[in-house]
Design an enzyme around this catalytic site. Structure first.
Site, mmCIF file in Angstrom:
data_model
loop_
_atom_site.group_PDB
_atom_site.id
_atom_site.type_symbol
_atom_site.label_atom_id
_atom_site.label_comp_id
_atom_site.label_asym_id
_atom_site.label_seq_id
_atom_site.Cartn_x
_atom_site.Cartn_y
_atom_site.Cartn_z
ATOM 1 N N SER A 166 0.861 -1.185 0.000
ATOM 2 C CA SER A 166 0.000 0.000 0.000
ATOM 3 C C SER A 166 0.898 1.235 0.000
ATOM 4 O O SER A 166 2.085 1.155 0.318
ATOM 5 C CB SER A 166 -0.855 -0.004 1.274
ATOM 6 O OG SER A 166 -1.537 1.220 1.426
ATOM 7 N N TYR A 186 -1.993 -0.710 10.557
ATOM 8 C CA TYR A 186 -2.056 -0.963 9.112
ATOM 9 C C TYR A 186 -0.728 -0.562 8.454
ATOM 10 O O TYR A 186 -0.162 -1.321 7.655
ATOM 11 C CB TYR A 186 -3.227 -0.185 8.506
ATOM 12 C CG TYR A 186 -3.479 -0.483 7.049
ATOM 13 C CD1 TYR A 186 -4.006 -1.710 6.653
ATOM 14 C CD2 TYR A 186 -3.223 0.465 6.058
ATOM 15 C CE1 TYR A 186 -4.257 -1.990 5.309
ATOM 16 C CE2 TYR A 186 -3.470 0.194 4.720
ATOM 17 C CZ TYR A 186 -3.988 -1.037 4.348
ATOM 18 O OH TYR A 186 -4.237 -1.306 3.017
#
Ligand code: NAP
Length: 275
Positions: free
Chosen positions: A141, A154
């Site tokens: 990501s 995350y």
């Protein structure tokens, strides 16, 4: 794009979002697809869409947090198709919130799926990938390059994937296996509709405005193309490219912007309150 007729793609997290869209994209370019995730009924729908596009599909229930389930799924895939050419280690979700409101278990749960789930996928598919000189794509990501406040679980998990992809790139190259790090910015999917347990909150609001969120099919096409072309890295979305560039060359500017605007990671999904 290169035709993948006779080739087989194995995707984790294929019951929704980017994974489901990648399954359809592989079918469009001729590959047969093994679609895995926990929700079998959703996988059956994805498999039906793949078949409508003229490819073979094998839907398999598989939880990436459970030891042995990926090996079983890979075994079934090889039994059915006899080969594995592309692996998309895509399954993931997001745990959000400021550090002081989270527990070690929140971080553990995040890592169990986003990091150890990817490690289990790599371990289970490494041998067939070497045998068929295939391609391995790891779902990272933009959050694997830039860490914002309230997003540490995350971001930590995706930084780990950035590092894993970098190491595996060197380790698997001599065996003829390409490794691609996939780093999307905002893409339309269910990810921002899940809470910190990973449960889907029906009717929750996506905090990202639609104009900033890339269409899922467009993102899937870019990811599959980069994997087919055996690229080392693909950054998906324009805003993602700008942010990674700024982080690399002017990190102070990003820090100043974040401090000034109070921008933070996303909040865990909550049911919409009726007014
Ligand atoms: N959308 C974005 O803006 C964005 C941006 C950057 C990176 N990503 C990454 O893209 C990947 C796909 O997410 P998405 O955006 O497409 O979200 P999504 O629609 O929520 O899809 C996540 C997929 O992962 C599966 N999954 C979750 N936990 C699992 C587990 N324990 N075992 C097996 N499968 C599991 C889900 O299926 P089941 O619930 O049926 O198991 C689902 O198919 C994630 O790794 C995410 O971090 C997304």
């Amino acid at each position: 794009m290169q035709n993948m007729l006779g080739k087989v793609a194995f995707i984790t997290g294929a019951s929704s979002g980017i994974g489901a869209a990648m399954a359809r994209e592989y079918a469009r370019i001729g590959a047969d697809v093994v679609v895995t995730a926990r929700r079998k009924e959703r996988l059956d729908e994805v498999a039906a869409a793949v078949r409508e596009l003229g490819a073979e599909a094998l839907p398999l229930a598989c939880d990436v947090t459970v030891d042995g389930e990926l090996e079983a799924a890979v075994g079934e895939a090889i039994e059915r198709f006899g080969r594995l050419d592309h692996v998309q280690a895509n399954a993931g979700f997001g745990v959000a919130g400021p550090f002081h409101k989270l527990t070690v278990d929140d971080y553990r749960r995040q890592f169990e799926t986003n990091v150890f789930g990817v490690l289990r996928t790599v371990a289970a598919t490494r041998e067939p990938l070497i045998q068929f000189k295939g391609s391995l794509a790891l779902m990272g990501s933009i959050a694997g390059f830039i860490a914002l406040p309230d997003g540490s679980p995350y971001c930590m998990s995706k930084f780990a994937i950035t590092a894993l992809a970098s190491s595996l790139y060197f380790e698997l190259r001599p065996h003829g296996v390409a490794v691609t790090l996939v780093a999307p910015g905002f893409v339309t999917s269910e990810i921002r509709h899940r809470d910190n347990q990973g449960a889907l909150i029906e009717g929750s609001e996506d905090p990202v405005p639609p104009w900033l969120s890339m269409d899922t099919d467009v993102a899937a096409r870019q990811i599959v193309r980069a994997t087919v072309k055996r690229r080392r890295q693909v950054i998906v979305t324009k805003h993602g490219k700008v942010l990674v560039f700024l982080q690399r060359y002017t990190p102070w500017l990003l820090r100043a912007f974040a401090k000034r605007t109070g921008v933070s990671g996303r909040k865990p999904a909550k049911a919409r309150t009726s007014s």
